[in-house]
Design a protein around this motif. Sequence first.
Motif, mmCIF file in Angstrom:
data_model
loop_
_atom_site.group_PDB
_atom_site.id
_atom_site.type_symbol
_atom_site.label_atom_id
_atom_site.label_comp_id
_atom_site.label_asym_id
_atom_site.label_seq_id
_atom_site.Cartn_x
_atom_site.Cartn_y
_atom_site.Cartn_z
ATOM 1 N N LEU A 1 26.168 8.861 38.082
ATOM 2 C CA LEU A 1 25.953 8.364 39.438
ATOM 3 C C LEU A 1 26.764 7.099 39.667
ATOM 4 O O LEU A 1 26.809 6.213 38.803
ATOM 5 C CB LEU A 1 24.463 8.083 39.656
ATOM 6 C CG LEU A 1 24.046 7.599 41.044
ATOM 7 C CD1 LEU A 1 24.259 8.699 42.091
ATOM 8 C CD2 LEU A 1 22.577 7.153 41.027
ATOM 9 N N THR A 2 27.395 6.996 40.833
ATOM 10 C CA THR A 2 28.185 5.817 41.153
ATOM 11 C C THR A 2 27.279 4.661 41.556
ATOM 12 O O THR A 2 26.155 4.868 42.036
ATOM 13 C CB THR A 2 29.178 6.119 42.282
ATOM 14 O OG1 THR A 2 28.460 6.547 43.452
ATOM 15 C CG2 THR A 2 30.142 7.211 41.855
ATOM 16 N N PRO B 1 15.371 21.192 32.213
ATOM 17 C CA PRO B 1 15.942 19.942 32.718
ATOM 18 C C PRO B 1 16.750 19.256 31.621
ATOM 19 O O PRO B 1 16.227 18.921 30.570
ATOM 20 C CB PRO B 1 14.702 19.131 33.106
ATOM 21 C CG PRO B 1 13.593 19.691 32.263
ATOM 22 C CD PRO B 1 13.902 21.143 32.115
ATOM 23 N N ALA B 2 18.053 19.054 31.875
ATOM 24 C CA ALA B 2 18.965 18.602 30.826
ATOM 25 C C ALA B 2 19.291 17.128 30.911
ATOM 26 O O ALA B 2 19.369 16.443 29.896
ATOM 27 C CB ALA B 2 20.255 19.421 30.884
ATOM 28 N N ASP B 3 19.525 16.623 32.122
ATOM 29 C CA ASP B 3 19.894 15.224 32.293
ATOM 30 C C ASP B 3 19.157 14.665 33.497
ATOM 31 O O ASP B 3 18.695 15.424 34.361
ATOM 32 C CB ASP B 3 21.415 15.100 32.492
ATOM 33 C CG ASP B 3 21.913 13.657 32.402
ATOM 34 O OD1 ASP B 3 21.174 12.799 31.868
ATOM 35 O OD2 ASP B 3 23.035 13.388 32.859
ATOM 36 N N MET B 4 19.052 13.347 33.544
ATOM 37 C CA MET B 4 18.440 12.668 34.679
ATOM 38 C C MET B 4 19.197 11.381 34.970
ATOM 39 O O MET B 4 19.707 10.737 34.055
ATOM 40 C CB MET B 4 16.975 12.305 34.404
ATOM 41 C CG MET B 4 16.025 13.452 34.228
ATOM 42 S SD MET B 4 14.314 12.859 34.183
ATOM 43 C CE MET B 4 14.401 11.585 32.926
ATOM 44 N N ARG B 5 19.236 10.994 36.230
ATOM 45 C CA ARG B 5 19.768 9.703 36.650
ATOM 46 C C ARG B 5 18.852 9.139 37.729
ATOM 47 O O ARG B 5 18.300 9.887 38.549
ATOM 48 C CB ARG B 5 21.190 9.826 37.206
ATOM 49 C CG ARG B 5 22.180 10.424 36.228
ATOM 50 C CD ARG B 5 22.494 9.489 35.077
ATOM 51 N NE ARG B 5 23.076 10.222 33.956
ATOM 52 C CZ ARG B 5 23.540 9.656 32.852
ATOM 53 N NH1 ARG B 5 23.474 8.350 32.703
ATOM 54 N NH2 ARG B 5 24.039 10.386 31.876
ATOM 55 N N LEU C 1 25.423 -0.081 35.533
ATOM 56 C CA LEU C 1 25.916 1.093 34.819
ATOM 57 C C LEU C 1 24.761 1.612 33.976
ATOM 58 O O LEU C 1 24.019 0.837 33.393
ATOM 59 C CB LEU C 1 27.105 0.748 33.923
ATOM 60 C CG LEU C 1 28.465 0.602 34.620
ATOM 61 C CD1 LEU C 1 29.516 0.111 33.649
ATOM 62 C CD2 LEU C 1 28.913 1.935 35.210
ATOM 63 N N ASP C 2 24.621 2.934 33.893
ATOM 64 C CA ASP C 2 23.427 3.444 33.247
ATOM 65 C C ASP C 2 23.639 3.921 31.823
ATOM 66 O O ASP C 2 22.707 4.385 31.183
ATOM 67 C CB ASP C 2 22.780 4.561 34.081
ATOM 68 C CG ASP C 2 23.722 5.721 34.331
ATOM 69 O OD1 ASP C 2 23.299 6.651 35.018
ATOM 70 O OD2 ASP C 2 24.861 5.706 33.843
ATOM 71 N N GLU C 3 24.868 3.830 31.274
ATOM 72 C CA GLU C 3 25.009 4.209 29.864
ATOM 73 C C GLU C 3 24.480 3.128 28.932
ATOM 74 O O GLU C 3 24.103 3.382 27.809
ATOM 75 C CB GLU C 3 26.454 4.561 29.509
ATOM 76 C CG GLU C 3 27.455 3.449 29.755
ATOM 77 C CD GLU C 3 28.124 3.571 31.096
ATOM 78 O OE1 GLU C 3 29.091 2.850 31.334
ATOM 79 O OE2 GLU C 3 27.670 4.402 31.914
ATOM 80 N N LEU D 1 15.416 10.090 42.044
ATOM 81 C CA LEU D 1 15.615 10.621 40.704
ATOM 82 C C LEU D 1 16.389 11.920 40.830
ATOM 83 O O LEU D 1 16.026 12.803 41.616
ATOM 84 C CB LEU D 1 14.263 10.887 40.031
ATOM 85 C CG LEU D 1 14.301 11.580 38.655
ATOM 86 C CD1 LEU D 1 14.841 10.629 37.598
ATOM 87 C CD2 LEU D 1 12.893 12.075 38.274
ATOM 88 N N PHE D 2 17.481 12.040 40.062
ATOM 89 C CA PHE D 2 18.289 13.252 40.052
ATOM 90 C C PHE D 2 18.068 13.969 38.716
ATOM 91 O O PHE D 2 18.122 13.349 37.653
ATOM 92 C CB PHE D 2 19.767 12.915 40.214
ATOM 93 C CG PHE D 2 20.076 12.176 41.494
ATOM 94 C CD1 PHE D 2 20.371 12.871 42.663
ATOM 95 C CD2 PHE D 2 20.046 10.790 41.532
ATOM 96 C CE1 PHE D 2 20.640 12.191 43.843
ATOM 97 C CE2 PHE D 2 20.317 10.103 42.705
ATOM 98 C CZ PHE D 2 20.615 10.804 43.864
#
Length: 399
Positions: free
Chosen positions: A338-339, A289-293, A25-27, A301-302
């Motif tokens: 992202l899942t 660019p506001a967010d990245m995952r 999980l990335d949070e 990279l998104f």
Amino acid sequence: MKRTILLSLLATLPAAVTTAHPGPLDESVFVRGLKAGQHESLLYVWASDADQNDPDFLAVIDANPKSPSYGTVIATAPTGSVANEAHHFGYTADADRIFAGGLFSNRLFIYDVATDPRHPRLIKTVPDLAASTGYSGPHTFYAIPGGMMIAMLGSKDGGAPGGLVKLDNDGNFVEALPAPEFMYDVGIKPELNLIVTSSWAHPHAVKAGATPMNQVGDEVVAWDFKTGKVLQIEHLDKAPLEVRWLHGAAARGGFINCAFGNTVWHWEVGTDGKLAFTRVIKLADGAIPADMRISYDNHYLFVSLFGGGAVQQYDIADPLHPTLVSSVVIPQAQMMKLTPDNERLYVSNSLLSNLDGKVPYRVRLVDVGPKGMTLDPRFDVDFEHFPTGEARPHDMLLK
């Protein structure tokens, strides 16, 4: 005494984290949530009432494709107060509670999401984090064992400096670490004993809306995870926002997006423990660019472009030379989630009440396949027509 308690807790974390985290999980690297291969059943969305006449709320979206209510809001859990600027939130380490912040109101809302995940329950409100912690503008909520670390944009009066605030699992103040000046996001790499934080602007400037560039930060700070000591300050382009470490215990680098520089940077931690930064993507002016995952296999990279109205996917097999793979159009693309299987990317489209444009507020789903990204036509969640009117969706969590 409080600082001694905090430092004692932090000192134990690097050894414990390798067994405490069963799934990506990335949070926060410490959150025990969805495992790889486990399909999400719900999507939580932290949303503001658009006209600020009704309470802000936590929205629950059915994310099970086999459910008859798939892709719809099945419940809301109101805050009981208005004009909070519902912005970011995060799970506690056990993923049984959500800490959700009012960026402008400084209120903290704690929700129980374990008893009945489909119907979260507000169990506590902390009325003024500025009064209880000495810092204001709660932004990133980053779980650590025993509590929550919150990146606060500024001081109690809305100016400098920002800081990292530690609360326990009941929202009680434990400790604060002042930043050199600015604060925005936080990411921890316990294996390297490092915290990285980023910059935006102080609360009084954020509330003003179109913040002058001389009031926007450009600093990225590396901290000693165990002691809380500032180790390194680097200056990049304006508004380095999202701190995204590459995944896995062996990773030594990550990416950060500079919203007002329209750039993305990569960092690598050298053998001397120092972070070396390289600008690796230059976007069109106004892309923002506001967010990245980062995919959990560290392959892609998104990047969401708030100004460019799109989400981009980059191949980062060579992190110093990302290559664009695909792009999908989403007006005012903002936060992403992202899942764990890297196959689905949820996207919201509200930034702030004083910066949003005139777009229909939505949460969309992007399918990620071997040939790139496509919008899923089955998942287009309307945030325009609640009983209280229009709402603005920002941060999201998987359940």
